[in-house]
Structures are given as structure tokens and as C-alpha cells.
Design an enzyme around this catalytic site. Structure first.
Site, PDB file in Angstrom:
ATOM      1  N   SER A   1     -16.256  -0.540  10.700  1.00 22.10           N
ATOM      2  CA  SER A   1     -15.895   0.799  10.206  1.00 22.10           C
ATOM      3  C   SER A   1     -17.050   1.420   9.432  1.00 22.10           C
ATOM      4  O   SER A   1     -17.290   2.627   9.504  1.00 22.10           O
ATOM      5  CB  SER A   1     -14.681   0.715   9.269  1.00 22.10           C
ATOM      6  OG  SER A   1     -13.628   0.015   9.867  1.00 22.10           O
TER       7      SER A   1
ATOM      8  N   ALA B   1      13.965 -12.995  24.728  1.00 17.47           N
ATOM      9  CA  ALA B   1      13.094 -14.172  24.887  1.00 17.47           C
ATOM     10  C   ALA B   1      12.208 -14.048  26.125  1.00 17.47           C
ATOM     11  O   ALA B   1      11.075 -14.525  26.138  1.00 17.47           O
ATOM     12  CB  ALA B   1      13.937 -15.440  24.972  1.00 17.47           C
TER      13      ALA B   1
ATOM     14  N   GLU C   1     -12.824   1.943  17.954  1.00 13.32           N
ATOM     15  CA  GLU C   1     -13.090   3.394  17.928  1.00 13.32           C
ATOM     16  C   GLU C   1     -12.389   4.075  16.747  1.00 13.32           C
ATOM     17  O   GLU C   1     -11.785   5.132  16.880  1.00 13.32           O
ATOM     18  CB  GLU C   1     -12.718   4.038  19.270  1.00 13.32           C
ATOM     19  CG  GLU C   1     -13.450   3.338  20.415  1.00 13.32           C
ATOM     20  CD  GLU C   1     -13.901   4.238  21.519  1.00 13.32           C
ATOM     21  OE1 GLU C   1     -14.045   5.443  21.280  1.00 13.32           O
ATOM     22  OE2 GLU C   1     -14.116   3.716  22.615  1.00 13.32           O
ATOM     23  N   GLY C   2     -12.489   3.435  15.609  1.00 14.05           N
ATOM     24  CA  GLY C   2     -11.856   3.935  14.382  1.00 14.05           C
ATOM     25  C   GLY C   2     -10.504   3.278  14.220  1.00 14.05           C
ATOM     26  O   GLY C   2      -9.602   3.500  15.026  1.00 14.05           O
TER      27      GLY C   2
ATOM     28  N   ARG D   1      19.792  -6.344  32.821  1.00 13.69           N
ATOM     29  CA  ARG D   1      20.303  -7.354  31.879  1.00 13.69           C
ATOM     30  C   ARG D   1      21.623  -6.892  31.260  1.00 13.69           C
ATOM     31  O   ARG D   1      21.728  -5.754  30.769  1.00 13.69           O
ATOM     32  CB  ARG D   1      19.262  -7.574  30.777  1.00 13.69           C
ATOM     33  CG  ARG D   1      19.654  -8.556  29.724  1.00 13.69           C
ATOM     34  CD  ARG D   1      19.528  -9.968  30.223  1.00 13.69           C
ATOM     35  NE  ARG D   1      19.736 -10.934  29.158  1.00 13.69           N
ATOM     36  CZ  ARG D   1      19.833 -12.241  29.382  1.00 13.69           C
ATOM     37  NH1 ARG D   1      19.754 -12.707  30.614  1.00 13.69           N
ATOM     38  NH2 ARG D   1      20.031 -13.065  28.374  1.00 13.69           N
TER      39      ARG D   1
HETATM   40  C1  LIG Z   1     -11.569  -5.497  22.241  1.00 10.81           C
HETATM   41  C2  LIG Z   1     -12.593  -4.803  21.421  1.00 10.81           C
HETATM   42  C3  LIG Z   1     -13.601  -4.073  22.055  1.00 10.81           C
HETATM   43  C4  LIG Z   1     -14.587  -3.430  21.300  1.00 10.81           C
HETATM   44  N1  LIG Z   1     -15.591  -2.755  21.951  1.00 10.81           N
HETATM   45  C5  LIG Z   1     -16.614  -2.235  21.235  1.00 10.81           C
HETATM   46  C6  LIG Z   1     -17.730  -1.615  21.889  1.00 10.81           C
HETATM   47  O1  LIG Z   1     -17.767  -1.523  23.126  1.00 10.81           O
HETATM   48  N2  LIG Z   1     -18.756  -1.149  21.130  1.00 10.81           N
HETATM   49  C7  LIG Z   1     -18.758  -1.238  19.770  1.00 10.81           C
HETATM   50  O2  LIG Z   1     -19.728  -0.801  19.158  1.00 10.81           O
HETATM   51  N3  LIG Z   1     -17.706  -1.803  19.112  1.00 10.81           N
HETATM   52  C8  LIG Z   1     -16.641  -2.298  19.805  1.00 10.81           C
HETATM   53  N4  LIG Z   1     -15.578  -2.887  19.158  1.00 10.81           N
HETATM   54  C9  LIG Z   1     -15.633  -3.033  17.712  1.00 10.81           C
HETATM   55  C10 LIG Z   1     -14.728  -2.058  16.978  1.00 10.81           C
HETATM   56  O3  LIG Z   1     -15.168  -0.746  17.119  1.00 10.81           O
HETATM   57  C11 LIG Z   1     -14.631  -2.520  15.510  1.00 10.81           C
HETATM   58  O4  LIG Z   1     -13.899  -3.713  15.520  1.00 10.81           O
HETATM   59  C12 LIG Z   1     -13.972  -1.488  14.620  1.00 10.81           C
HETATM   60  O5  LIG Z   1     -14.856  -0.417  14.386  1.00 10.81           O
HETATM   61  C13 LIG Z   1     -13.527  -2.035  13.261  1.00 10.81           C
HETATM   62  O6  LIG Z   1     -14.568  -2.737  12.658  1.00 10.81           O
HETATM   63  P1  LIG Z   1     -14.322  -4.232  12.105  1.00 10.81           P
HETATM   64  O7  LIG Z   1     -13.639  -5.019  13.162  1.00 10.81           O
HETATM   65  O8  LIG Z   1     -15.629  -4.728  11.603  1.00 10.81           O
HETATM   66  O9  LIG Z   1     -13.307  -4.065  10.921  1.00 10.81           O
HETATM   67  P2  LIG Z   1     -13.672  -3.647   9.396  1.00 10.81           P
HETATM   68  O10 LIG Z   1     -14.458  -2.407   9.371  1.00 10.81           O
HETATM   69  O11 LIG Z   1     -14.246  -4.844   8.709  1.00 10.81           O
HETATM   70  O12 LIG Z   1     -12.233  -3.371   8.817  1.00 10.81           O
HETATM   71  C14 LIG Z   1     -11.323  -4.425   8.476  1.00 10.81           C
HETATM   72  C15 LIG Z   1     -10.034  -3.785   7.935  1.00 10.81           C
HETATM   73  O13 LIG Z   1     -10.324  -3.023   6.750  1.00 10.81           O
HETATM   74  C16 LIG Z   1      -9.883  -1.682   6.935  1.00 10.81           C
HETATM   75  N5  LIG Z   1     -10.817  -0.787   6.282  1.00 10.81           N
HETATM   76  C17 LIG Z   1     -12.184  -0.752   6.398  1.00 10.81           C
HETATM   77  N6  LIG Z   1     -12.673   0.243   5.661  1.00 10.81           N
HETATM   78  C18 LIG Z   1     -11.625   0.877   5.060  1.00 10.81           C
HETATM   79  C19 LIG Z   1     -11.489   1.991   4.202  1.00 10.81           C
HETATM   80  N7  LIG Z   1     -12.555   2.703   3.798  1.00 10.81           N
HETATM   81  N8  LIG Z   1     -10.249   2.328   3.777  1.00 10.81           N
HETATM   82  C20 LIG Z   1      -9.155   1.647   4.209  1.00 10.81           C
HETATM   83  N9  LIG Z   1      -9.218   0.603   5.056  1.00 10.81           N
HETATM   84  C21 LIG Z   1     -10.437   0.221   5.472  1.00 10.81           C
HETATM   85  C22 LIG Z   1      -9.880  -1.462   8.438  1.00 10.81           C
HETATM   86  O14 LIG Z   1      -9.028  -0.385   8.803  1.00 10.81           O
HETATM   87  C23 LIG Z   1      -9.389  -2.798   8.928  1.00 10.81           C
HETATM   88  O15 LIG Z   1      -7.996  -2.864   8.817  1.00 10.81           O
HETATM   89  C24 LIG Z   1     -14.548  -3.503  19.890  1.00 10.81           C
HETATM   90  C25 LIG Z   1     -13.505  -4.194  19.254  1.00 10.81           C
HETATM   91  C26 LIG Z   1     -12.533  -4.831  20.002  1.00 10.81           C
HETATM   92  C27 LIG Z   1     -11.430  -5.556  19.294  1.00 10.81           C
END
Ligand SMILES: Cc1cc2nc3c(=O)[nH]c(=O)nc-3n(C[C@H](O)[C@H](O)[C@H](O)COP(=O)(O)OP(=O)(O)OC[C@H]3O[C@@H](n4cnc5c(N)ncnc54)[C@H](O)[C@@H]3O)c2cc1C
Length: 396
Positions: free
Chosen positions: A132, A340, A363-364, A268
Site C-alpha cells: 500500500s 457442507a 490494486e488498493g 436442495r
Molecule cells: C494474487 C495477487 C496478485 C498481485 N499482483 C500484483 C501485480 O501484478 N503487481 C503488483 O505490483 N502487485 C501485485 N499484488 C500486490 C498487491 O497489490 C499488494 O498486496 C497490495 O497493494 C497490498 O500491499 P501489501 O500486501 O503489502 O499489504 P500492506 O500494505 O502491508 O497492508 C497490510 C494491511 O494493512 C492495511 N493498511 C495499510 N496501510 C493502511 C492505512 N494507511 N490505513 C489503514 N489500513 C492500512 C491494509 O489495508 C492491509 O489490510 C498482488 C497481490 C496478490 C494477492
């Protein structure tokens, strides 16, 4: 306002639906269990013009409007999220970004083969320490004459082992914070590039997701996308397109939940009647139906704004947030309706529930979109036209 789809769009929907029913549905349970799909699917998607549906014909695409991309995503995710994710990344995050920000030479070299489906594009933003919080990325590209030397690592990148070209974000000047991030077009064949899939994913198991490694990768200056320091802006505008496709896909997932649940509700029986005749079960169907239509309206409104060439970050964020939340809830209820049996691979709904979770994260996250919407209503955030906008449709 016009809520009708054109004849061309209706034909497109029918074509994708037939493709999904014939080529994806019969195999998806196996592909999901095995963790990958038949690679010839790419060629078949390309032969139907689905790899560049909203890219102008002069750049190898089908030249249809942006809502046609939403139709493709909606119908593909009705089959499985892995295929919609592939189109989201290839078209939404990569090709549309090249269309918006690329030089003519970059469009000729990279966009045309991608839109024709001869090459596959992906998008590398997330890193082990930065999801993020995009400005926390650590990848760094140092300019040396006519090349940049890129070092760093990306993670959770869709199509990591499949794509030929990646749009990658790295710092060129860390002192400028997010104004020091730059975008690059990186080719898999560039020495120093490697990738590795992540195993044991909760959902979208038929799709490929993983890590990218850059070890002194030499990137020619002509592969810089936009100017130095424009990377953050480019990444955010790419997400306006990616999120649109994710939201459209979520509509398709709700449709799939509805189809499976309505069928099961009629089959069902408990307490002497079909379970759909119990009001509390009907309520779950009714909520799915409401989520489906509300999401669809939000998605196709965004497509109209894109067609008009209007900035749509606010509307896209709202559509993505709401459609993904509705889809996640619809999938949860679809499992509940199946009791189930929903908790097994005998029915597709467990896969829908697993698949519905990642779009609430990527994507957010749900939380990031909630914050964005609060900021818009509080007047802390507003959208202004970008220095380079996505071209309006019809294309010139
Ligand atoms: C299947 C899959 C495919 C993906 N494909 C791509 C891709 O092609 N390219 C790419 O670049 N990325 C990709 N991603 C990554 C994805 O975009 C990130 O996982 C996402 O942006 C969230 O980042 P993070 O997982 O590091 O979570 P973090 O940013 O560490 O967040 C962890 C938690 O904290 C919360 N949080 C963080 N900051 C705040 C805030 N300021 N206020 C409140 N809550 C907050 C978040 O909402 C979340 O619940 C993919 C992810 C998955 C699961």
C-alpha cells in the site's frame, strides 16, 4: 444517459461467454488444483482479439471502447479470476499504460505485439517492504551514460514467470521521495533478470504470481517510460485502468455465485421445500442480485468516463472497492447456501470464495479505497487532468 450495450458489445459478450463455457469451465477445477492452466489459452484469447480489445487498431488492438474491456473482464471472471487477472495485468496495467505514457517508438516496439497477443505484459510495483505504501519501494536504478542499472526485488507480481515485458518502478532519486520514482520497460531476456513463483496461494491458484529479481539489469534509456520522477504518477494512472478491470471482473464473479446458488437453491430440499423458498436463503440471493447490479452500474459509468477522456480516479476507486466487497460477500454467501457441500471442491463456490479475496487486497486494499473515498468527500483530495490522458474513444 444510455444504458444499452451496442450490437458489437453484445456480440463480444457472447463470444467471450462461449469461450469461457467451452474452453475454461470444463477444465478449471483441474487447473486450479494443479496450479496452472494450459498455455495455449493465450493463443486462443489472442485469436479472439481479447488481448488488446480497447487498444487502437493502429497499435495492433481491436479498437473497441473501454467498456468492451469491462465486458471481457466480467465474462472471463465468470469462468475464473486467474484469466481476468491476466487480462487486468496485460491490458489494464501494462498495455493501456504504454498507450497513455509511451513514446511512439515504445508503442511500436512493445504495445503492438502485446495488443496482438504475441507478447505478454505485466506490472511490477509491489515489493517485500512496500505494498500500500508505494513510496517505501527500495528498487533503485542508477543512470550510467545511455543505460540505467537496475537493482531490487518485486513480489506478488502476476504473470511473473509468463510475461515477456514488465513495467517496473524504481527510485532514480531517493531524496525526492515519491517524486524520485521512475518507470521502466524491462524485458525478461535482459541479463540479470529472474523470476520465481509463489507457491501455496489461498486463491487464484490457476494463475501465476511471484517474485522478480533485478541484479544489475542494464536498461537502455529509451526504455524509460515517461520522465525521471514521473513513475509514481504513472503507477497511479495505471491503477485507474487496472482497478477498472478488477471491478468489472468482480461483477462476473457475482454472476457466477448467483448462477451456482440459484441452481442449488432449486435442487436442495430441507423441511419439505426447496431451500430457496426459505426466506433467509432467498435474502442471500437478493443481496447478491443487488450487489451485482450496483457494481455493474459503477463499473460501466467508469468506462463511459474513460471513453470521454475524463479523469476517473475517484469513480474507479469507488467501483473497485464496492464491486470487490460485494463479490467477496456473494462468494461467502454462495458457500453458505451450499452448506457442507460448498465447503468442498464438489461445487465451484469454494473456489469463488478463495478467488474473491485477493481482489479485496490487490490494486488498493479495501482500507486504502475507504480512505480515498473519505478524503474525496472531505475535500482533501481531488482529481485534475494528467499531463498525458488515456486517449478518448472513438480513437482518432
Ligand atoms: C494474487 C495477487 C496478485 C498481485 N499482483 C500484483 C501485480 O501484478 N503487481 C503488483 O505490483 N502487485 C501485485 N499484488 C500486490 C498487491 O497489490 C499488494 O498486496 C497490495 O497493494 C497490498 O500491499 P501489501 O500486501 O503489502 O499489504 P500492506 O500494505 O502491508 O497492508 C497490510 C494491511 O494493512 C492495511 N493498511 C495499510 N496501510 C493502511 C492505512 N494507511 N490505513 C489503514 N489500513 C492500512 C491494509 O489495508 C492491509 O489490510 C498482488 C497481490 C496478490 C494477492
Amino acid at each position: 444517459m444510455n444504458f444499452d450495450f451496442s450490437e458489437e458489445q453484445q456480440l463480444l459478450r457472447k463470444t467471450v461467454r462461449q469461450f469461457v463455457d467451452a474452453e475454461i469451465m470444463p477444465h478449471i477445477a483441474k487447473w486450479d488444483a494443479e496450479g496452472g492452466f494450459d498455455s495455449t489459452i493465450w493463443k486462443r484469447l489472442a485469436s479472439l482479439g481479447l488481448m488488446g480489445v480497447c487498444i487502437p487498431e493502429k497499435y495492433g488492438g481491436a479498437g473497441m471502447d473501454y467498456n468492451s474491456l469491462a465486458i471481457v473482464c466480467e465474462e472471463l471472471e465468470r469462468g475464473d479470476t486467474a484469466f481476468r487477472t491476466a487480462v487486468s495485468v496485460h491490458t489494464g496495467l501494462n498495455s493501456m499504460t504504454l498507450l497513455q505514457w509511451g513514446t511512439e517508438a515504445q508503442k511500436q516496439k512493445y504495445l503492438i505485439p502485446q495488443a496482438r497477443g504475441e507478447k505478454i505484459g505485466a506490472f511490477g510495483l509491489t515489493e517485500p517492504g512496500a505494498g500500500s505504501d508505494v513510496a517505501a519501494i527500495d528498487s533503485y536504478a542508477k543512470r550510467e551514460g545511455d543505460v540505467y542499472i537496475l537493482n531490487g526485488q518485486k513480489t506478488w507480481i502476476s504473470l511473473c514467470d509468463v510475461a515477456d515485458h514488465f513495467i517496473v518502478f524504481a527510485y532514480t532519486d531517493k531524496s525526492k521521495k515519491h517524486h524520485g520514482i521512475t518507470a521502466f520497460i524491462v524485458e525478461r531476456t535482459m541479463p540479470g533478470f529472474s523470476s520465481k513463483a509463489i507457491k501455496g496461494k489461498y486463491g487464484i491458484r490457476a494463475g501465476n504470481t511471484g517474485e522478480l529479481f533485478f541484479d544489475d539489469v542494464k536498461i537502455p534509456v529509451e526504455n524509460r517510460l515517461g520522465e525521471e520522477g514521473e513513475g509514481f504518477k504513472i503507477a497511479m494512472s495505471a491503477l485507474d485502468n487496472g482497478r477498472f478491470t478488477v471491478a468489472a471482473g468482480a461483477v462476473g464473479l457475482i454472476q457466477a455465485c448467483l448462477e451456482a446458488s440459484v441452481k442449488y437453491c432449486k435442487e436442495r430440499k430441507t423441511f419439505g421445500k426447496a431451500i430457496g423458498d426459505h426466506q433467509l436463503v432467498g435474502q442471500m440471493l437478493a443481496k447478491m442480485e443487488a450487489g451485482y447490479h450496483m457494481s455493474r452500474l459503477l463499473v460501466y459509468r467508469v468506462g463511459e468516463l474513460k471513453n470521454k477522456g475524463v479523469r476517473n480516479t475517484r469513480e474507479t476507486s469507488l467501483a473497485k472497492w464496492q464491486a470487490c466487497d460485494f463479490a467477496n460477500k456473494a462468494a461467502d454467501d454462495a458457500v453458505q447456501i451450499h452448506g457442507a457441500y460448498g465447503y468442498s471442491d464438489e461445487y465451484p463456490v469454494a473456489r469463488y470464495l478463495r478467488n474473491s479475496k485477493a481482489p479485496v487486497i490487490y490494486e488498493g486494499t479495501r482500507e486504502i479505497h475507504t480512505i480515498m473515498q473519505a478524503d474525496y468527500v472531505l475535500g482533501k483530495r481531488q482529481d485534475k487532468p494528467l499531463s498525458k490522458m488515456l486517449p478518448k474513444w472513438p480513437f482518432e
